[in-house]
Design a protein around this motif. Structure first.
Motif, mmCIF file in Angstrom:
data_model
loop_
_atom_site.group_PDB
_atom_site.id
_atom_site.type_symbol
_atom_site.label_atom_id
_atom_site.label_comp_id
_atom_site.label_asym_id
_atom_site.label_seq_id
_atom_site.Cartn_x
_atom_site.Cartn_y
_atom_site.Cartn_z
ATOM 1 N N LEU A 1 -4.820 -8.718 8.066
ATOM 2 C CA LEU A 1 -3.436 -8.640 8.539
ATOM 3 C C LEU A 1 -3.203 -7.324 9.273
ATOM 4 O O LEU A 1 -2.495 -7.284 10.287
ATOM 5 C CB LEU A 1 -2.465 -8.770 7.359
ATOM 6 C CG LEU A 1 -0.971 -8.680 7.694
ATOM 7 C CD1 LEU A 1 -0.569 -9.724 8.721
ATOM 8 C CD2 LEU A 1 -0.128 -8.824 6.429
ATOM 9 N N LEU B 1 7.982 -15.119 9.554
ATOM 10 C CA LEU B 1 7.255 -14.776 8.323
ATOM 11 C C LEU B 1 7.079 -13.263 8.187
ATOM 12 O O LEU B 1 7.253 -12.701 7.102
ATOM 13 C CB LEU B 1 5.879 -15.452 8.320
ATOM 14 C CG LEU B 1 5.849 -16.947 8.047
ATOM 15 C CD1 LEU B 1 4.437 -17.480 8.240
ATOM 16 C CD2 LEU B 1 6.323 -17.240 6.623
ATOM 17 N N LEU B 2 6.742 -12.622 9.292
ATOM 18 C CA LEU B 2 6.546 -11.171 9.254
ATOM 19 C C LEU B 2 7.852 -10.446 8.937
ATOM 20 O O LEU B 2 7.855 -9.439 8.211
ATOM 21 C CB LEU B 2 5.983 -10.688 10.593
ATOM 22 C CG LEU B 2 4.541 -11.115 10.914
ATOM 23 C CD1 LEU B 2 4.163 -10.685 12.332
ATOM 24 C CD2 LEU B 2 3.562 -10.514 9.905
ATOM 25 N N THR B 3 8.957 -10.943 9.472
ATOM 26 C CA THR B 3 10.257 -10.321 9.208
ATOM 27 C C THR B 3 10.568 -10.336 7.719
ATOM 28 O O THR B 3 11.129 -9.364 7.175
ATOM 29 C CB THR B 3 11.367 -11.059 9.988
ATOM 30 O OG1 THR B 3 11.104 -10.944 11.388
ATOM 31 C CG2 THR B 3 12.732 -10.455 9.686
ATOM 32 N N GLN B 4 10.195 -11.423 7.030
ATOM 33 C CA GLN B 4 10.414 -11.512 5.584
ATOM 34 C C GLN B 4 9.628 -10.451 4.825
ATOM 35 O O GLN B 4 9.990 -10.054 3.722
ATOM 36 C CB GLN B 4 10.024 -12.903 5.080
ATOM 37 C CG GLN B 4 10.920 -14.020 5.619
ATOM 38 C CD GLN B 4 10.400 -15.403 5.254
ATOM 39 O OE1 GLN B 4 9.440 -15.550 4.501
ATOM 40 N NE2 GLN B 4 11.036 -16.432 5.798
ATOM 41 N N LYS B 5 8.541 -9.975 5.427
ATOM 42 C CA LYS B 5 7.704 -8.939 4.806
ATOM 43 C C LYS B 5 7.987 -7.557 5.391
ATOM 44 O O LYS B 5 7.232 -6.610 5.157
ATOM 45 C CB LYS B 5 6.219 -9.281 5.011
ATOM 46 C CG LYS B 5 5.792 -10.614 4.421
ATOM 47 C CD LYS B 5 4.335 -10.917 4.766
ATOM 48 C CE LYS B 5 3.892 -12.263 4.208
ATOM 49 N NZ LYS B 5 3.831 -12.242 2.729
ATOM 50 N N ASN B 6 9.061 -7.470 6.187
ATOM 51 C CA ASN B 6 9.413 -6.221 6.867
ATOM 52 C C ASN B 6 8.291 -5.731 7.788
ATOM 53 O O ASN B 6 8.019 -4.532 7.889
ATOM 54 C CB ASN B 6 9.780 -5.128 5.855
ATOM 55 C CG ASN B 6 11.055 -5.443 5.100
ATOM 56 O OD1 ASN B 6 12.029 -5.913 5.687
ATOM 57 N ND2 ASN B 6 11.045 -5.215 3.790
ATOM 58 N N LEU B 7 7.635 -6.675 8.427
ATOM 59 C CA LEU B 7 6.557 -6.369 9.356
ATOM 60 C C LEU B 7 6.914 -6.906 10.736
ATOM 61 O O LEU B 7 7.820 -7.731 10.888
ATOM 62 C CB LEU B 7 5.235 -6.990 8.879
ATOM 63 C CG LEU B 7 4.701 -6.500 7.524
ATOM 64 C CD1 LEU B 7 3.499 -7.336 7.096
ATOM 65 C CD2 LEU B 7 4.334 -5.024 7.597
ATOM 66 N N LEU C 1 -2.334 -14.406 7.142
ATOM 67 C CA LEU C 1 -1.175 -14.401 6.256
ATOM 68 C C LEU C 1 -0.861 -15.853 5.914
ATOM 69 O O LEU C 1 -1.151 -16.756 6.712
ATOM 70 C CB LEU C 1 0.036 -13.709 6.890
ATOM 71 C CG LEU C 1 0.803 -14.389 8.022
ATOM 72 C CD1 LEU C 1 2.176 -13.745 8.163
ATOM 73 C CD2 LEU C 1 0.070 -14.253 9.356
#
Length: 307
Positions: A194, A218-224, A272
């Protein structure tokens, strides 16, 4: 049809229902008149009578044509199956023979479904039904569902998560995602973490022509966040861009595999957890028992099993 329960059918001009159906299909008084072989004034007069009968505007004039009101949409769902059944009975249509038919089928497909399904579908049709023609209309989910309801397409293939009571559907296949980049990418080997993924610049294929895809949500949910260097609306140019750049794309696996066969590209697992999606075929309930429509649906199911 609860809206006309109290109408005296003996005094009702049933031709008005045919005009209503034509207006629902054409979204234009002029085109509906041509479809029915009537004059424009006669069609406008029929619309005025329909409005009075139903106590509703039925169609609102907009720059794109006539837009049906909620009451008109509700009526159409109930009237169209009845009209098609009457037409079928009166015409006493013979059994459908695909080997000799010159029928034109209009199918709604997303860009992805065109890419994965259409080549094999065309190949099969040319073998078993050489005089049949296919016309493809494309668009996002809402556009395809709208075309299905107005009768402008015979069926639709795509992603349809919402359930609609007057539609029938069949699962065609399930799809997962893969990462794709050029074989000699300077930063990507066989291991692709990742962290590696987020360091690279990305190509996004988005039919909505925006810069946010499933991966980005999906990345936004992980603060990415990843860097989208290029966003394009279609798959067609993607393999050539990937082969000539250091961009990485996250694509449906069937598309990625096809690209890798024509360009020097490699596939890697998405680093991911990312759920796939299911492709469905949708059709209006009014066409469910018609033999030509049934033949097309069975054919698409058979072709999909081999995709």
């Amino acid at each position: 049809m609860s809206d006309i329960h109290h109408i005296n059918l003996a005094g009702l001009d049933l031709n008005l229902l045919v005009v209503f159906d034509a207006l629902m299909t054409e979204h234009s008084v002029t085109r509906a008149a041509l479809r029915l072989g009537l004059s424009q004034p006669a069609t406008s007069n029929a619309l005025a009578r329909l409005r009075s009968l139903m106590e509703d505007e039925l169609f609102i004039r907009k720059t794109t044509g006539l837009s049906p009101t909620p009451k008109a949409l509700a009526l159409a769902q109930q009237l169209r199956p009845a009209l098609q059944q009457i037409q079928s009975t009166l015409l006493d249509q013979p059994n459908f023979d695909p080997a000799t038919s010159d029928r034109i089928f209009t199918i709604g497909m997303s860009d992805y479904v065109e890419f994965t399904l259409l080549p094999k579908l065309v190949k099969t049709v040319q073998i078993i039904a050489p005089s049949i023609s296919l016309q493809i209309k494309t668009g996002d989910r809402q556009k395809l569902l709208s075309l299905l309801d107005t009768g402008e397409i015979d069926l639709a293939c795509g992603l349809f998560p919402e359930k609609i009571s007057w539609h029938k559907e069949k699962l065609l296949f399930h799809e997962v995602y893969s990462c794709v980049c050029r074989q000699d990418h300077p930063n990507i080997g066989t291991n692709f973490s990742l962290e590696d993924y987020l360091k690279e610049s990305h190509l996004l294929v988005s039919i909505q022509e925006d810069r946010v895809g499933r991966v980005d949500m999906l990345l936004t949910q992980k603060n990415l966040q990843r860097h989208i260097a290029l966003s394009i609306p279609h798959f067609l140019i993607a393999p050539f861009i990937l082969a000539e750049s250091n961009l990485v794309a996250t694509l449906p696996q069937r598309v990625a595999l096809t690209f890798s066969q024509s360009q020097s590209l490699k596939l890697l697992p998405v680093p991911l957890p990312m759920a796939g999606f299911s492709v469905f075929m949708r059709w209006h309930q009014s066409t469910h028992n018609l033999p030509d429509y049934e033949w097309l649906r069975v054919l698409i199911i058979e072709v999909s099993s081999a995709v």
